[in-house]
Motif scaffolding. Structure first.
Motif, PDB file in Angstrom:
ATOM      1  N   LEU A 134       0.694  -1.177   0.024  1.00  0.00           N
ATOM      2  CA  LEU A 134      -0.065   0.056  -0.078  1.00  0.00           C
ATOM      3  C   LEU A 134       0.818   1.308   0.001  1.00  0.00           C
ATOM      4  CD1 LEU A 134      -2.559  -1.021   2.715  1.00  0.00           C
ATOM      5  CD2 LEU A 134      -2.713  -1.320  -0.002  1.00  0.00           C
ATOM      6  N   ASP A 135       1.899   1.258   0.702  1.00  0.00           N
ATOM      7  CA  ASP A 135       2.851   2.376   0.579  1.00  0.00           C
ATOM      8  C   ASP A 135       4.057   2.435  -0.612  1.00  0.00           C
ATOM      9  OD1 ASP A 135       1.798   3.228   2.963  1.00  0.00           O
ATOM     10  OD2 ASP A 135       3.237   2.006   4.433  1.00  0.00           O
ATOM     11  N   SER A 136       4.021   1.405  -1.596  1.00  0.00           N
ATOM     12  CA  SER A 136       4.773   1.260  -2.577  1.00  0.00           C
ATOM     13  C   SER A 136       4.484   2.236  -3.609  1.00  0.00           C
ATOM     14  CB  SER A 136       4.835  -0.019  -3.040  1.00  0.00           C
ATOM     15  OG  SER A 136       5.470  -0.053  -4.190  1.00  0.00           O
ATOM     16  N   ASP A 137       5.413   3.115  -4.329  1.00  0.00           N
ATOM     17  CA  ASP A 137       5.382   4.026  -5.274  1.00  0.00           C
ATOM     18  C   ASP A 137       4.900   3.208  -6.553  1.00  0.00           C
ATOM     19  OD1 ASP A 137       5.838   5.951  -3.837  1.00  0.00           O
ATOM     20  OD2 ASP A 137       7.961   6.353  -4.439  1.00  0.00           O
ATOM     21  N   MET A 138       5.611   1.517  -6.554  1.00  0.00           N
ATOM     22  CA  MET A 138       5.116   0.848  -7.624  1.00  0.00           C
ATOM     23  C   MET A 138       3.739   0.133  -7.814  1.00  0.00           C
ATOM     24  SD  MET A 138       8.757  -0.870  -8.056  1.00  0.00           S
ATOM     25  CE  MET A 138       8.460  -1.890  -9.511  1.00  0.00           C
ATOM     26  N   ALA A 139       2.972   0.328  -6.536  1.00  0.00           N
ATOM     27  CA  ALA A 139       1.844  -0.444  -6.623  1.00  0.00           C
ATOM     28  C   ALA A 139       0.857   0.311  -7.699  1.00  0.00           C
ATOM     29  CB  ALA A 139       1.117  -0.136  -5.185  1.00  0.00           C
ATOM     30  N   ARG A 140      -0.188  -0.280  -8.009  1.00  0.00           N
ATOM     31  CA  ARG A 140      -1.158   0.132  -9.006  1.00  0.00           C
ATOM     32  C   ARG A 140      -2.595   0.009  -8.233  1.00  0.00           C
ATOM     33  NH1 ARG A 140       2.362   2.668 -10.201  1.00  0.00           N
ATOM     34  NH2 ARG A 140       3.683   2.301 -11.964  1.00  0.00           N
ATOM     35  N   TRP A 141      -3.303   0.932  -8.573  1.00  0.00           N
ATOM     36  CA  TRP A 141      -4.677   0.912  -7.621  1.00  0.00           C
ATOM     37  C   TRP A 141      -5.950   0.779  -8.555  1.00  0.00           C
ATOM     38  CZ3 TRP A 141      -5.278   1.218  -2.319  1.00  0.00           C
ATOM     39  CH2 TRP A 141      -4.205   1.281  -1.526  1.00  0.00           C
ATOM     40  N   PHE A 142      -6.856  -0.147  -8.149  1.00  0.00           N
ATOM     41  CA  PHE A 142      -7.932  -0.270  -9.019  1.00  0.00           C
ATOM     42  C   PHE A 142      -9.184  -0.442  -8.048  1.00  0.00           C
ATOM     43  CE2 PHE A 142      -4.281  -2.341 -10.958  1.00  0.00           C
ATOM     44  CZ  PHE A 142      -4.196  -1.783 -12.190  1.00  0.00           C
ATOM     45  N   PRO A 143     -10.348   0.235  -8.695  1.00  0.00           N
ATOM     46  CA  PRO A 143     -11.571   0.219  -7.820  1.00  0.00           C
ATOM     47  C   PRO A 143     -11.853  -1.298  -7.953  1.00  0.00           C
ATOM     48  CG  PRO A 143     -11.988   1.359  -9.910  1.00  0.00           C
ATOM     49  CD  PRO A 143     -10.474   1.161  -9.850  1.00  0.00           C
ATOM     50  N   GLU A 166     -19.418  -0.577   0.552  1.00  0.00           N
ATOM     51  CA  GLU A 166     -18.309  -0.009   0.997  1.00  0.00           C
ATOM     52  C   GLU A 166     -17.368   0.455  -0.323  1.00  0.00           C
ATOM     53  OE1 GLU A 166     -16.128  -1.516   3.883  1.00  0.00           O
ATOM     54  OE2 GLU A 166     -16.051  -3.626   3.197  1.00  0.00           O
ATOM     55  N   ASP A 167     -16.501   1.325  -0.304  1.00  0.00           N
ATOM     56  CA  ASP A 167     -15.621   1.670  -1.218  1.00  0.00           C
ATOM     57  C   ASP A 167     -14.452   0.586  -0.928  1.00  0.00           C
ATOM     58  OD1 ASP A 167     -17.040   3.626  -2.319  1.00  0.00           O
ATOM     59  OD2 ASP A 167     -15.896   5.173  -1.274  1.00  0.00           O
ATOM     60  N   ARG A 168     -14.237   0.050  -2.049  1.00  0.00           N
ATOM     61  CA  ARG A 168     -13.148  -1.121  -1.835  1.00  0.00           C
ATOM     62  C   ARG A 168     -12.126  -0.933  -3.211  1.00  0.00           C
ATOM     63  NH1 ARG A 168     -14.389  -6.402   0.861  1.00  0.00           N
ATOM     64  NH2 ARG A 168     -13.260  -7.440  -0.472  1.00  0.00           N
ATOM     65  N   PHE A 169     -10.759  -1.347  -2.907  1.00  0.00           N
ATOM     66  CA  PHE A 169      -9.743  -1.005  -4.038  1.00  0.00           C
ATOM     67  C   PHE A 169      -9.104  -2.094  -3.919  1.00  0.00           C
ATOM     68  CE2 PHE A 169     -11.478   3.154  -2.591  1.00  0.00           C
ATOM     69  CZ  PHE A 169     -11.527   3.695  -3.907  1.00  0.00           C
ATOM     70  N   LEU A 170      -8.314  -2.440  -5.050  1.00  0.00           N
ATOM     71  CA  LEU A 170      -7.354  -3.423  -5.043  1.00  0.00           C
ATOM     72  C   LEU A 170      -6.016  -2.592  -5.406  1.00  0.00           C
ATOM     73  CD1 LEU A 170      -8.948  -5.835  -7.614  1.00  0.00           C
ATOM     74  CD2 LEU A 170      -8.838  -6.136  -5.299  1.00  0.00           C
ATOM     75  N   ALA A 171      -5.024  -3.060  -4.619  1.00  0.00           N
ATOM     76  CA  ALA A 171      -3.847  -2.557  -4.821  1.00  0.00           C
ATOM     77  C   ALA A 171      -2.985  -3.762  -5.287  1.00  0.00           C
ATOM     78  CB  ALA A 171      -3.049  -1.842  -3.514  1.00  0.00           C
ATOM     79  N   GLU A 194     -12.636   1.257   3.506  1.00  0.00           N
ATOM     80  CA  GLU A 194     -12.497   2.588   3.995  1.00  0.00           C
ATOM     81  C   GLU A 194     -11.690   3.545   3.466  1.00  0.00           C
ATOM     82  OE1 GLU A 194     -12.138   1.608   8.490  1.00  0.00           O
ATOM     83  OE2 GLU A 194     -13.941   0.239   8.146  1.00  0.00           O
ATOM     84  N   GLY A 195     -11.498   3.817   2.289  1.00  0.00           N
ATOM     85  CA  GLY A 195     -10.629   4.677   1.564  1.00  0.00           C
ATOM     86  C   GLY A 195      -9.220   4.368   1.520  1.00  0.00           C
ATOM     87  N   GLY A 196      -8.948   2.821   1.507  1.00  0.00           N
ATOM     88  CA  GLY A 196      -7.434   2.719   1.625  1.00  0.00           C
ATOM     89  C   GLY A 196      -6.764   2.584   2.820  1.00  0.00           C
ATOM     90  N   LEU A 197      -7.445   2.587   3.895  1.00  0.00           N
ATOM     91  CA  LEU A 197      -6.778   2.813   4.978  1.00  0.00           C
ATOM     92  C   LEU A 197      -6.530   1.393   5.999  1.00  0.00           C
ATOM     93  CD1 LEU A 197      -8.474   6.334   6.649  1.00  0.00           C
ATOM     94  CD2 LEU A 197      -6.172   5.656   5.244  1.00  0.00           C
ATOM     95  N   ARG A 198      -7.439   0.360   5.443  1.00  0.00           N
ATOM     96  CA  ARG A 198      -7.236  -0.940   6.230  1.00  0.00           C
ATOM     97  C   ARG A 198      -7.167  -1.842   5.276  1.00  0.00           C
ATOM     98  NH1 ARG A 198     -11.406  -4.347   7.421  1.00  0.00           N
ATOM     99  NH2 ARG A 198     -12.926  -2.943   6.356  1.00  0.00           N
TER     100      ARG A 198
END
Length: 86
Positions: free
Chosen positions: A29-38, A46-51, A67-71
């Motif tokens: 989640l903290d990586s600059d190389m991660a790619r995020w997708f809904p 709830e809003d969920r994302f894939l990293a 929860e907005g990428g916080l958990r």
């Protein structure tokens, strides 16, 4: 100290099921190389994302967040054939 919250039982269950600690998943989640997708298939309530990205151990992981990428909600290692690009 972690910026993310998770239940101790969930952390133990994820190690047993996926072989990846939530501490390692957090590094994606903290990586600059991660790619995020809904995660539209699982975002009804709830809003969920894939990293998708490398962990600090150099493993390619998929981390599901809510929860907005916080958990970190869940994570898994990609199978070798899934990690290949055509």
């Amino acid at each position: 100290m972690s910026r993310y919250a998770w239940e101790d039982r969930k952390a133990r269950d994820n190690v047993a099921k996926h072989g990846v600690s939530l501490e390692e998943a957090e590094t994606v989640l903290d990586s600059d190389m991660a790619r995020w997708f809904p995660d539209v298939a699982h975002s009804r309530y709830e809003d969920r994302f894939l990293a998708i990205g490398p962990s600090k151990l150099g493993r390619l992981l998929v981390v599901v967040t809510s929860e907005g990428g916080l958990r970190p909600a869940n994570h898994l290692r990609m199978a070798r054939h899934e990690a290949r690009t055509p």
